[in-house]
Every structure is written in structure tokens, then in C-alpha cells.
Scaffold this active site. Structure first.
Site, PDB file in Angstrom:
ATOM      1  N   GLY A  10       0.818  -1.205   0.000  1.00 47.43           N
ATOM      2  CA  GLY A  10       0.000   0.000   0.000  1.00 47.43           C
ATOM      3  C   GLY A  10       0.849   1.249   0.000  1.00 47.43           C
ATOM      4  O   GLY A  10       1.805   1.362   0.770  1.00 47.43           O
ATOM      5  N   CYS A  11       0.481   2.181  -0.872  1.00 49.97           N
ATOM      6  CA  CYS A  11       1.241   3.435  -0.941  1.00 49.97           C
ATOM      7  C   CYS A  11       0.272   4.610  -1.042  1.00 49.97           C
ATOM      8  O   CYS A  11       0.424   5.492  -1.883  1.00 49.97           O
ATOM      9  CB  CYS A  11       2.202   3.407  -2.136  1.00 49.97           C
ATOM     10  SG  CYS A  11       3.566   4.588  -1.999  1.00 49.97           S
ATOM     11  N   VAL A  14      -0.857   6.793   4.166  1.00 52.75           N
ATOM     12  CA  VAL A  14       0.084   6.283   5.161  1.00 52.75           C
ATOM     13  C   VAL A  14       1.316   5.681   4.498  1.00 52.75           C
ATOM     14  O   VAL A  14       2.459   6.001   4.850  1.00 52.75           O
ATOM     15  CB  VAL A  14      -0.594   5.243   6.072  1.00 52.75           C
ATOM     16  CG1 VAL A  14       0.431   4.596   7.006  1.00 52.75           C
ATOM     17  CG2 VAL A  14      -1.710   5.894   6.889  1.00 52.75           C
ATOM     18  N   GLU A 128       1.458  -0.865  16.631  1.00 53.83           N
ATOM     19  CA  GLU A 128       1.296   0.354  17.439  1.00 53.83           C
ATOM     20  C   GLU A 128       0.451   1.394  16.708  1.00 53.83           C
ATOM     21  O   GLU A 128      -0.340   2.122  17.330  1.00 53.83           O
ATOM     22  CB  GLU A 128       2.667   0.948  17.769  1.00 53.83           C
ATOM     23  CG  GLU A 128       2.634   2.213  18.612  1.00 53.83           C
ATOM     24  CD  GLU A 128       2.113   1.964  20.027  1.00 53.83           C
ATOM     25  OE1 GLU A 128       1.112   2.611  20.403  1.00 53.83           O
ATOM     26  OE2 GLU A 128       2.696   1.121  20.729  1.00 53.83           O
ATOM     27  N   GLY A 133      -2.778   6.591  16.284  1.00 50.25           N
ATOM     28  CA  GLY A 133      -1.765   7.171  15.403  1.00 50.25           C
ATOM     29  C   GLY A 133      -0.384   7.243  16.016  1.00 50.25           C
ATOM     30  O   GLY A 133       0.193   6.236  16.418  1.00 50.25           O
ATOM     31  N   LYS A 204     -10.703  -0.059  17.979  1.00 48.44           N
ATOM     32  CA  LYS A 204      -9.592   0.337  18.837  1.00 48.44           C
ATOM     33  C   LYS A 204      -9.847  -0.049  20.296  1.00 48.44           C
ATOM     34  O   LYS A 204      -8.926  -0.454  21.013  1.00 48.44           O
ATOM     35  CB  LYS A 204      -9.361   1.835  18.706  1.00 48.44           C
ATOM     36  CG  LYS A 204      -8.906   2.246  17.302  1.00 48.44           C
ATOM     37  CD  LYS A 204      -8.903   3.752  17.124  1.00 48.44           C
ATOM     38  CE  LYS A 204      -8.477   4.135  15.711  1.00 48.44           C
ATOM     39  NZ  LYS A 204      -8.554   5.591  15.475  1.00 48.44           N
TER      40      LYS A 204
END
EC number: 1.1.1.3
Length: 427
Positions: A10-11, A14, A128, A133, A204
Site C-alpha cells: 500500500g502506498c 500512510v 502500534e 496514530g 480500537k
């Protein structure tokens, strides 16, 4: 020194920042890891899109082949979603690579299985960046507080909803206006459902509860409410009692330690509490532990650069483990605690009722609360031409008792409407 090879999946927002910061800080990363680190390849869906600062020769559309390469030491997963990401991560494990992920939905849903697979192949799984974030939160919970007993985790873990509620509070905007501004600034996705309905925060919360309490908490065990029903009137009612409304993730261990709860919902927070001052798209999490007391973690919870910071922190840790021939902490769920339903959770509540101006109406309302075991802590009324508006705060009571009382109130002839019921946290 041998060079450690990294495959990036993935680019997007992030992934591209991970690539840029990894190139920018190559010398520092080498010094901190103890060996050079470089990309073996970067897997994308469309190879012809412009990606400033990302070397074109590294781009590939064959993610499956990339994660199977024998020279890849670490795979960074930044594609999101669950099924495709899970398959690629599993394949990476099977071919001997450790994995760093920023994928909270995947970890919340498949974390146990992925940890088991990583352990079977003697590799690492770090994530993490999946929660809050850039805010260092999971590693302190898992490692720094490993000798303590965490009792409660309370926090703002979704920047989009915090931005919306902050705008409603500070500018008097309604929900639709605040959401539109969040989208314009890039805080809200084209489809904001995952954020505003609480799905993102619930994932989360499942991860946080699992690590904090060393037990398995499934995503479907996390109680969830979003912010779409929060009105400008709710915001004003909160101000009237010295509070702000925040979307909170709350994870608690029972007093006897036999059960836990995990929930996400809007809540009134007193202005005296530090979480009330968290503005914009920032995140903040309170951790309460027996020996350490209260700890607060605060910072930017979303965006390419903050998330890339957490990803690269995990990359350094995983690469150090690789060089030392060891693995870091694995699955923390060594207990099998019961996850209690929301009905058994005890909280304070704030309610607004519209009541007809008839003799005995207030006494009947009080009787209904008493019949269901709900005690009123504070009470005020504002007279209107056709009746009055009652504002009341309860002492801590179970969600089930409060819900039953509200149902009974709505059936009363004297009660025209129960306009607002919001939980209160941080008192």
C-alpha cells in the site's frame, strides 16, 4: 552488516509517508537498528499513479509475489480492510517475514489468529499505529505497565468525531455543518460511517481492552454508539452543567477482576477533566493502574505522517529483534475473562424531560426513577408556557435500570418527551 529488506503493501496516505520518511531518515534508522534497511518492493493496485518521493523501480502490482520473496525480512501492511490484508500477512508469516501493521479493523477482528500464526513461524506482529496514530499507547500498556494492574482505559481515539463535536461546542455548528467542514479539511472520509457511527473507535477499544486486561475481547462484544444523534441542544445542555460531549472509548476491569467491559459512546465530560480540553482531531487516552495511578497519552491520532511515525517505530523494534534472532511480545491474552454486556455497566446519566405543567407530575417522575432503583443526584427545572423542562443527573446506576426507567417515563401521560439521555464520565 547485512541489509534488512522491507516490503511495503500500500502506498496511499500512510504508505507514501512511510516510504518518504524511511528514505529521509535512512542514516538514523541504520544507527538505531544496527544495520541498513531498504525496500525490496512496494505493492500497489495502480502502478501508473504519481507518487512523489517514491522510487518508481520499487513499484509492483503483485503483492502476493512480493510477500513470498525469500529476502524480505519485514512486511509493512498499509492497505487496510480485512480479508486481503489477512491473506497477505499470513503468507508473509509462512515465508518467514515479520509484519508491522496499521490496520485496526483487521487486528480487532483477526488478532488472535494472526498472533497464533506469527508464533508458529517464529516471527513478529507489531501494530502500534493501529490505535491513536503517533501516540505511543500499545507498547506502554503491553510492556511498560507489564508489572502493574491496569483497571481502566478511558479516551478519545477517533479524531474525526472529536473534530465534529469540538466544532459543535466551540462554534455552535450543527452536526451536518461540522461534518461538512471535517470532510473539507480531510478529516472525514467520503463515507464517514466508520467514524461517526463508532465502528473505528470500537475496533480500537477491542484492541485496547485485550492488551490492557490480557484477555480476548471480540469486536462484537464492544458496545457501540456513534455521534449522529448528538444535537446542538445536547451540546448546550452539556454546557449548562459545565461539561462537553466527547465520543469516548471506555474499557474497565470489574472490582473483583473476573470480568471486563468495553464500550464506545458519546458522554458528557466535566470541564475540569483533561479530556474536556482535547480539541480538533487530536486523541487522548487516560490509563488507570493500581500502582502507577493515572497516566495520560495525548497527540495526533490520524494522518499520514503521525501514523508513519508509529509504523517506523515498530519497524525499528522488529528489525532489532530480527538481528538478535528473537521475537518480541506476542499475544497478551493469557486470561479468559468474561466480557460483561452494556446492561450491567454502571455509569452516571444526564437526562432532559419535557413535562406537562400539572399537579403531581414531578412527584410521578421521581416515583418512576425510585421504582427502578435510579437515584437523582442533581435536579433543575425551567418553566415554559405549557409545562417545564426537567434536567437531572443520576448517581451511578446500571444501564439496564436507567433504560427501564426511561421506557416507563415515555409511557407516562405527564411526560411529553424524553429529549436527551447521555452518559457522564470523568467525574
Amino acid at each position: 552488516m547485512r541489509t534488512l529488506k522491507v516490503a511495503l503493501l500500500g502506498c496511499g496516505v500512510v504508505g507514501s509517508d512511510v516510504a518518504r520518511y524511511m528514505a529521509r531518515h535512512a542514516a538514523d534508522l541504520t544507527a538505531r537498528i544496527g544495520a541498513p534497511v531498504e525496500f525490496a518492493g512496494i505493492a500497489v493496485r495502480q502502478a501508473d499513479l504519481p507518487r512523489p518521493g517514491v522510487p518508481e523501480h520499487l513499484i509492483t502490482t503483485d503483492a502476493d509475489e512480493l510477500v513470498k520473496r525469500a529476502d524480505v525480512d519485514v512486511v509493512i501492511e498499509a492497505i487496510g480492510g480485512t480479508d486481503r490484508a489477512r491473506d497477505l500477512i499470513t503468507t508473509a508469516f509462512e515465508h518467514g517475514a515479520s509484519v508491522v501493521s496499521a490496520n485496526k479493523a483487521l487486528i480487532a477482528a483477526e488478532g488472535a489468529a494472526l498472533h497464533a500464526t506469527a508464533a508458529a513461524y517464529g516471527v513478529d506482529l507489531y501494530y502500534e499505529a493501529a490505535v491513536a496514530g503517533a501516540v505511543p499507547l500499545l507498547r506502554p500498556l503491553r510492556e511498560s505497565l507489564a508489572g502493574d494492574r491496569v483497571t481502566r482505559v478511558l479516551g478519545i481515539v477517533n479524531g474525526t468525531t472529536n473534530f465534529i463535536l469540538d466544532r459543535m461546542d466551540s462554534l455552535g455548528a450543527d452536526y451536518a455543518q461540522a461534518l461538512k467542514e471535517a470532510a473539507t479539511l480531510g478529516y472525514a472520509e467520503a463515507d464517514p460511517t466508520a467514524d461517526v457511527e463508532g465502528f473505528d473507535a470500537a475496533a480500537k477499544a477491542a484492541i485496547l481492552a485485550g492488551i490492557a486486561f490480557n484477555t480476548r475481547v471480540r469486536l462484537d462484544e464492544v458496545y457501540r454508539e456513534g455521534i449522529t444523534a448528538v444535537t446542538a441542544a445536547d451540546i448546550e445542555n452539556a454546557k449548562a452543567v459545565g461539561c462537553v460531549i466527547k465520543l469516548l472509548a471506555v474499557c474497565e476491569r470489574s472490582a473483583d477482576g473476573s470480568s471486563v467491559t468495553a464500550r464506545v459512546h458519546p458522554a458528557m465530560v466535566p470541564l475540569s477533566h483533561p479530556l474536556a480540553a482535547v480539541r480538533g482531531a487530536f486523541n487522548a487516552v487516560f490509563v488507570e493502574a493500581e500502582a502507577a495511578g493515572q497516566l495520560m497519552f495525548y497527540g495526533p491520532g490520524a494522518g499520514g505522517a503521525p501514523t508513519a511515525s508509529a509504523v517506523l517505530g515498530d519497524l525499528v523494534a522488529v528489525c532489532r529483534n530480527r538481528l538478535a534472532g528473537i521475537t518480541g511480545p506476542g499475544d497478551a491474552a493469557y486470561q479468559q475473562l468474561t466480557v460483561s454486556p452494556m446492561a450491567e455497566v454502571t455509569t452516571r446519566h444526564h437526562l432532559i424531560l419535557e413535562v406537562a405543567g400539572q399537579p403531581g407530575a414531578l412527584a410521578e417522575v421521581a416515583t418512576v426513577f425510585g421504582r427502578h432503583g435510579v437515584s437523582i443526584e442533581t435536579f433543575s427545572q425551567r418553566q415554559r408556557d405549557d409545562g417545564c423542562a426537567l434536567a437531572m443527573s443520576t448517581y451511578p446506576t446500571t444501564d439496564a435500570a436507567l433504560s427501564a426507567a426511561v421506557v416507563a417515563l415515555r409511557d407516562m401521560d405527564h411526560v411529553r418527551r424524553v429529549t436527551s439521555v447521555i452518559r457522564v464520565e470523568g467525574t
